[in-house]
Design a protein around this motif. Structure first.
Motif, PDB file in Angstrom:
ATOM      1  N   TRP A   1     -60.941-108.135  18.179  1.00 35.58           N
ATOM      2  CA  TRP A   1     -61.405-109.152  17.223  1.00 35.58           C
ATOM      3  C   TRP A   1     -60.654-109.016  15.912  1.00 35.58           C
ATOM      4  CZ3 TRP A   1     -64.022-112.603  19.734  1.00 35.58           C
ATOM      5  CH2 TRP A   1     -64.757-112.223  20.867  1.00 35.58           C
TER       6      TRP A   1
ATOM      7  N   THR B   1     -62.254-101.962  20.844  1.00 36.56           N
ATOM      8  CA  THR B   1     -63.148-103.071  20.503  1.00 36.56           C
ATOM      9  C   THR B   1     -64.572-102.595  20.256  1.00 36.56           C
ATOM     10  OG1 THR B   1     -64.080-105.175  21.278  1.00 36.56           O
ATOM     11  CG2 THR B   1     -63.585-103.528  22.955  1.00 36.56           C
TER      12      THR B   1
ATOM     13  N   ASP C   1     -56.065-113.401  18.125  1.00 39.05           N
ATOM     14  CA  ASP C   1     -56.892-112.239  18.475  1.00 39.05           C
ATOM     15  C   ASP C   1     -56.094-111.235  19.332  1.00 39.05           C
ATOM     16  OD1 ASP C   1     -56.774-113.263  21.036  1.00 39.05           O
ATOM     17  OD2 ASP C   1     -58.848-113.950  21.071  1.00 39.05           O
TER      18      ASP C   1
ATOM     19  N   THR D   1     -64.024-108.917  29.243  1.00 37.13           N
ATOM     20  CA  THR D   1     -62.907-108.613  28.355  1.00 37.13           C
ATOM     21  C   THR D   1     -62.016-107.528  28.945  1.00 37.13           C
ATOM     22  OG1 THR D   1     -64.255-109.149  26.418  1.00 37.13           O
ATOM     23  CG2 THR D   1     -62.279-107.839  26.041  1.00 37.13           C
TER      24      THR D   1
ATOM     25  N   HIS E   1     -66.973-104.862  20.643  1.00 32.45           N
ATOM     26  CA  HIS E   1     -67.774-105.832  21.403  1.00 32.45           C
ATOM     27  C   HIS E   1     -67.249-105.888  22.836  1.00 32.45           C
ATOM     28  CE1 HIS E   1     -69.266-107.201  17.488  1.00 32.45           C
ATOM     29  NE2 HIS E   1     -68.000-107.162  17.094  1.00 32.45           N
TER      30      HIS E   1
ATOM     31  N   ASP F   1     -56.858-103.828  18.404  1.00 32.23           N
ATOM     32  CA  ASP F   1     -58.230-104.323  18.262  1.00 32.23           C
ATOM     33  C   ASP F   1     -58.331-105.723  18.863  1.00 32.23           C
ATOM     34  OD1 ASP F   1     -60.868-104.454  17.498  1.00 32.23           O
ATOM     35  OD2 ASP F   1     -60.409-105.215  15.486  1.00 32.23           O
TER      36      ASP F   1
END
Length: 451
Positions: A55, A81, A60, A88, A83, A53
């Motif tokens: 977040w 994720t 992180d 990213t 988001h 993951d």
């Protein structure tokens, strides 16, 4: 043993649901709620794949990914994720992530991605194994001071991307050195394209090296890629460059300098990035003095000179080479490996081997086929006792003329004749049978080969 999957996510519900599903699919599952905990577990468990993951509290997912790849580059990591952004995804991919999956998770997509990542890892491992086997196959064998120096030069020059000129007599293994350099270079994943410069006729050099556009000639309707284009990003090996005509030398000189060319019949300039390794059995400096080789081409190619020593200057390497060739013969013919007595090895070491390693390899191949015993003795070997001396006779000849009866002499002569012809034809039974005018079955019978 089932593949092990590690799930790193701070949400207990995701860890629990994914763990149950993946366990049902046959995976061994490990879970962690944060990056710190995960890194400790990875050090001891070393999972095959990580679902990570982005977040999470503490460090992180991106920082965790960096740490995983720093010490465990072989572990596949799939980012999950809620988001997800292009930024990213790009960052994670650059750091070594295999893929990115957005939440809410599709179980089917998770399973497919995991399987794809594990298959990719298997392919990577297979490629590493095959590369290792290729390097072993192309290994420069021997422990003599001359070979130790050669290996040192190769190890230094190979990763530099410098152009190399390999010199040495026929049969010393110049092509082997070139292949070793390529395998140890940063271009090892790209092609090594070899060009036998002596074998290309003057009128064909442009097409062979630079290719030809579609429809340029009636003989060729399709576009043909040349050797330079095929070697793009890899290595171009110009073997026996000293045998190339002056006209052909002029044609390739500018292309070698600029690494740009046009296909025959085309008008588009094609740029390539190739490393050039050249080889010659001639003294090119002497050829320049004779007017047979272009000086500017010589200096272009001779950035790093490497000389391969003749076998007569490193006779102490013969036992290692013999062992290697006997192993290759046994593997090729799927037969038990044969051995040589100390006397037999001494006999081989007393010969100068004018054909160098190639001659020795063919000779050992002949012995492995012709001598029925597992242990080959000195009286099974027929090499000159005093190479280069006048009136020199082989042990086979001495044995032949010491025989009293004609029938027995005929058998000895026939055996020696077949052996020598096999060596001349690189142990190709079909070719040998055709050349000497007999049937393959007859040779197989004489060689003791059973169908």
């Amino acid at each position: 043993m089932f593949p092990s999957i590690m799930i790193i996510d701070d949400e207990p519900s995701i860890r629990q649901s994914l763990s149950g599903i993946l366990s049902d699919e046959g995976f061994d599952v490990i879970t962690a709620s944060n990056g710190y905990e995960a890194l400790k577990i990875i050090d001891s468990e070393s999972p095959d794949l990580v679902l990570l993951d982005i977040w999470m509290p503490g460090i992180d997912g991106i920082e965790t990914l960096k740490e995983i790849k720093k010490n465990n580059a072989f572990i596949q990591v799939v980012i999950i994720t809620g988001h997800g952004t292009i930024e990213t995804a790009v960052k994670a991919t650059k750091l070594g992530a295999f893929d990115l999956i957005e939440k809410p998770l599709s179980i089917d997509k998770v399973i497919v991605t995991i399987n794809n990542a594990l298959n990719f890892r298997r392919l990577e491992e297979e490629n590493k194994y095959l590369r290792k086997k290729t390097i072993e196959k192309n290994a420069i064998n021997g422990n003599s001071p001359l070979i130790a120096e050669l290996k040192k030069q190769v190890a230094i020059a190979a990763p530099t991307d410098s152009w190399i000129l390999i010199t040495g007599e026929n049969g010393t293994g110049k092509e082997l050195v070139a292949r070793t350099i390529h395998q140890l270079s940063t271009r090892s994943d790209q092609p090594l394209i070899d060009v036998n410069c002596a074998a290309i006729p003057d009128e064909q050099i442009e097409i062979e090296l630079f290719g030809q556009e579609k429809g340029f000639s009636s003989e060729m309707s399709a576009r043909k890629r040349g050797k330079f284009e095929m070697a793009n990003s890899g290595t171009l090996f110009l073997d026996e460059i000293g045998d190339m005509s002056l006209r052909n030398q002029a044609k390739i000189l500018r292309v070698l300098q600029e690494q740009k060319f046009q296909r025959t019949g085309g008008d588009r300039m094609i740029s390539v990035d190739v490393r050039v390794i050249a080889a010659s059995n001639k003294d090119l400096e002497n050829e320049i003095k004779k007017g047979n080789f272009r000086e500017e081409l010589y200096y272009r190619l001779n950035v790093v000179p490497i000389e391969v020593p003749p076998l007569r200057n490193r006779l102490e390497d013969i036992p290692i080479l013999v062992e290697t060739f006997l192993t290759e013969c046994a593997d090729h013919h799927h037969t038990p490996k044969k051995r040589l007595t100390e006397k037999a090895l001494k006999t081989l070491c007393n010969y100068s081997w004018p054909g160098n390693v190639r001659e020795l390899k063919n000779f050992i191949g002949r012995l492995a086929i012709m001598v029925e015993k597992q242990l080959i003795d000195d009286y099974d070997i027929s090499v000159p006792c005093n190479p280069g001396s006048e009136g020199n006779t082989t042990s086979a000849e001495a044995k032949l003329f010491s025989i009293a009866r004609l029938e027995e002499a005929k058998k000895i002569f026939e055996k020696e004749f077949i052996q020598r012809k096999l060596v001349e034809n690189q142990n190709d039974i079909d070719k040998t049978a055709q050349i000497i005018g007999t049937e393959r079955s007859y040779l197989e019978k004489k060689l003791g080969i059973k169908n």
